[in-house]
Design a protein around this motif. Structure first.
Motif, PDB file in Angstrom:
ATOM      1  N   LEU A  33       2.746   2.412  -9.470  1.00  0.00           N
ATOM      2  CA  LEU A  33       1.850   2.762 -10.583  1.00  0.00           C
ATOM      3  C   LEU A  33       2.453   3.854 -11.458  1.00  0.00           C
ATOM      4  N   LEU A  34       3.065   4.847 -10.822  1.00  0.00           N
ATOM      5  CA  LEU A  34       3.694   5.934 -11.590  1.00  0.00           C
ATOM      6  C   LEU A  34       4.848   5.393 -12.417  1.00  0.00           C
ATOM      7  N   LEU A  35       5.617   4.478 -11.823  1.00  0.00           N
ATOM      8  CA  LEU A  35       6.742   3.888 -12.537  1.00  0.00           C
ATOM      9  C   LEU A  35       6.254   3.067 -13.733  1.00  0.00           C
ATOM     10  N   HIS A  85       0.831  -1.208   0.000  1.00  0.00           N
ATOM     11  CA  HIS A  85       0.000   0.000   0.000  1.00  0.00           C
ATOM     12  C   HIS A  85       0.864   1.255   0.000  1.00  0.00           C
ATOM     13  N   LYS A  86       1.935   1.255   0.788  1.00  0.00           N
ATOM     14  CA  LYS A  86       2.811   2.418   0.848  1.00  0.00           C
ATOM     15  C   LYS A  86       3.555   2.633  -0.472  1.00  0.00           C
ATOM     16  N   ALA A  87       3.900   1.520  -1.156  1.00  0.00           N
ATOM     17  CA  ALA A  87       4.678   1.630  -2.388  1.00  0.00           C
ATOM     18  C   ALA A  87       3.808   1.746  -3.635  1.00  0.00           C
ATOM     19  N   VAL A 146      14.362   7.922  -8.061  1.00  0.00           N
ATOM     20  CA  VAL A 146      13.681   9.104  -7.506  1.00  0.00           C
ATOM     21  C   VAL A 146      12.426   8.677  -6.739  1.00  0.00           C
ATOM     22  N   VAL A 147      11.669   7.745  -7.305  1.00  0.00           N
ATOM     23  CA  VAL A 147      10.452   7.257  -6.649  1.00  0.00           C
ATOM     24  C   VAL A 147      10.783   6.606  -5.317  1.00  0.00           C
ATOM     25  N   ILE A 148      11.827   5.770  -5.309  1.00  0.00           N
ATOM     26  CA  ILE A 148      12.235   5.096  -4.071  1.00  0.00           C
ATOM     27  C   ILE A 148      12.701   6.115  -3.037  1.00  0.00           C
ATOM     28  N   VAL A 184       5.537   2.397 -19.574  1.00  0.00           N
ATOM     29  CA  VAL A 184       4.694   2.221 -20.771  1.00  0.00           C
ATOM     30  C   VAL A 184       4.941   3.351 -21.764  1.00  0.00           C
ATOM     31  N   LEU A 185       5.027   4.575 -21.266  1.00  0.00           N
ATOM     32  CA  LEU A 185       5.268   5.717 -22.160  1.00  0.00           C
ATOM     33  C   LEU A 185       6.617   5.599 -22.865  1.00  0.00           C
ATOM     34  N   LEU A 186       7.637   5.201 -22.109  1.00  0.00           N
ATOM     35  CA  LEU A 186       8.949   5.028 -22.737  1.00  0.00           C
ATOM     36  C   LEU A 186       8.923   3.884 -23.741  1.00  0.00           C
TER      37      LEU A 186
END
Length: 294
Positions: free
Chosen positions: A245-247, A238-240, A275-277, A252-254
């Motif tokens: 999802l953003l990653l 839940h915390k991650a 950066v996300v981590i 997918v975009l890349l």
């Protein structure tokens, strides 16, 4: 007797006794000389009854209704029996599924994953899958109750301003709040649950912005019925989840741009993951951690 003696005699930890007091299950008297809690033999009987009912995973809310006379013990026991039977069906479905996997005698590469997923999506046989989703909902609810933060609309440089911000938040969320200790790190109750708070400044567009981070005193007990290993895993998930999802979206975009066909694309994705981590670690150790670990 004091709370330490009550814990020894009842078999319930001091922390849980305090939680049951906050939840309205027990109200010990106070010593007029020092304001310490004083537990009577009647309190001991109530604590032992709570221990019995919690041992069968009866929700705290149901126990409170029983103690307050709103619900008959027999009715509460019947409702809990039904919940336990539903849980048994969930566990049986999971055990049967594991047995079938064992009987197939095939490797993971040879497993018909589509057929397995189809079975999980069938309501009559979806015990494990449904149970996992229901448990995750309980875990997410408990986490949202245990710790949260918000950005006040006005500055918070004095204890009075912090209290005003807390009152405004409670009014917006339609919560009952009582400030029990006014300071820059106040203590208060929301709908009967005790919290502590502190003001945290984080840079937003290089401008220090105040947030008020709140932490429940003790455990919420909302997800107590979830098995411990699954609860720990789902709390971490839940915390991650927002970062994951953003990653995935960035990946997918890349991928659609063909950038993952080159080393530069993977380096960019790896940098974004770092950066996300880092942001997740920052939020945990700064925004939500109330042990001053930085």
């Amino acid at each position: 007797m004091n709370i330490k003696q009550a814990a020894q005699k009842s078999g319930i930890s001091e922390r849980n006794i305090r939680y049951y007091e906050q939840a309205g299950l027990i109200t010990p008297a106070r010593n007029p000389e020092n304001d310490y809690r004083q537990y009577t033999e009647e309190n001991m009987r109530t604590l032992k009854l709570i221990r019995i009912l919690r041992s069968v995973d009866m929700p705290v809310e149901d126990i409170r209704d029983v103690l307050q006379g709103k619900t008959a013990l027999s009715d509460a026991a019947l409702a809990q029996k039904q919940r336990l039977q539903d849980r048994m069906q969930t566990l049986k479905a999971a055990a049967d599924f594991c047995g079938e996997l064992n009987e197939t005698c095939c490797s993971a590469d040879a497993l018909d994953v589509d057929a397995c997923l189809t079975r999980m999506e069938v309501p009559a046989q979806a015990g494990w899958f449904t149970g996992w989703v229901q448990d995750y909902t309980k875990v997410a609810t408990a986490l949202a109750k245990e710790q949260f933060s918000f950005t006040p609309d006005s500055e918070v440089r004095t204890p009075q301003q912090v209290s005003a911000a807390l009152f405004a938040y409670a009014e917006q969320q339609n919560l009952d709040i009582v400030i029990t200790h006014e300071s820059m790190t106040p203590r208060f109750t929301l709908n009967g649950a005790e919290y502590t708070a502190r003001v945290v400044y984080t840079p937003v567009m290089r401008v220090p912005t105040a947030h008020i981070s709140c932490q429940m005193v003790g455990a919420s007990d909302t997800d107590a019925a979830v098995p411990a290993p699954r609860r720990s895993l789902q709390r971490g998930l839940h915390k991650a989840l927002p970062g994951i999802l953003l990653l995935l979206v960035v990946g997918v975009l890349l991928g659609t741009q063909g950038m993952l066909n080159s080393a530069d694309g993977w380096i960019l994705l790896g940098s974004f993951a770092a950066v996300v981590i880092a942001k997740s670690v920052y939020d945990f150790y700064w925004l939500y951690n109330h042990n001053d670990k930085r």
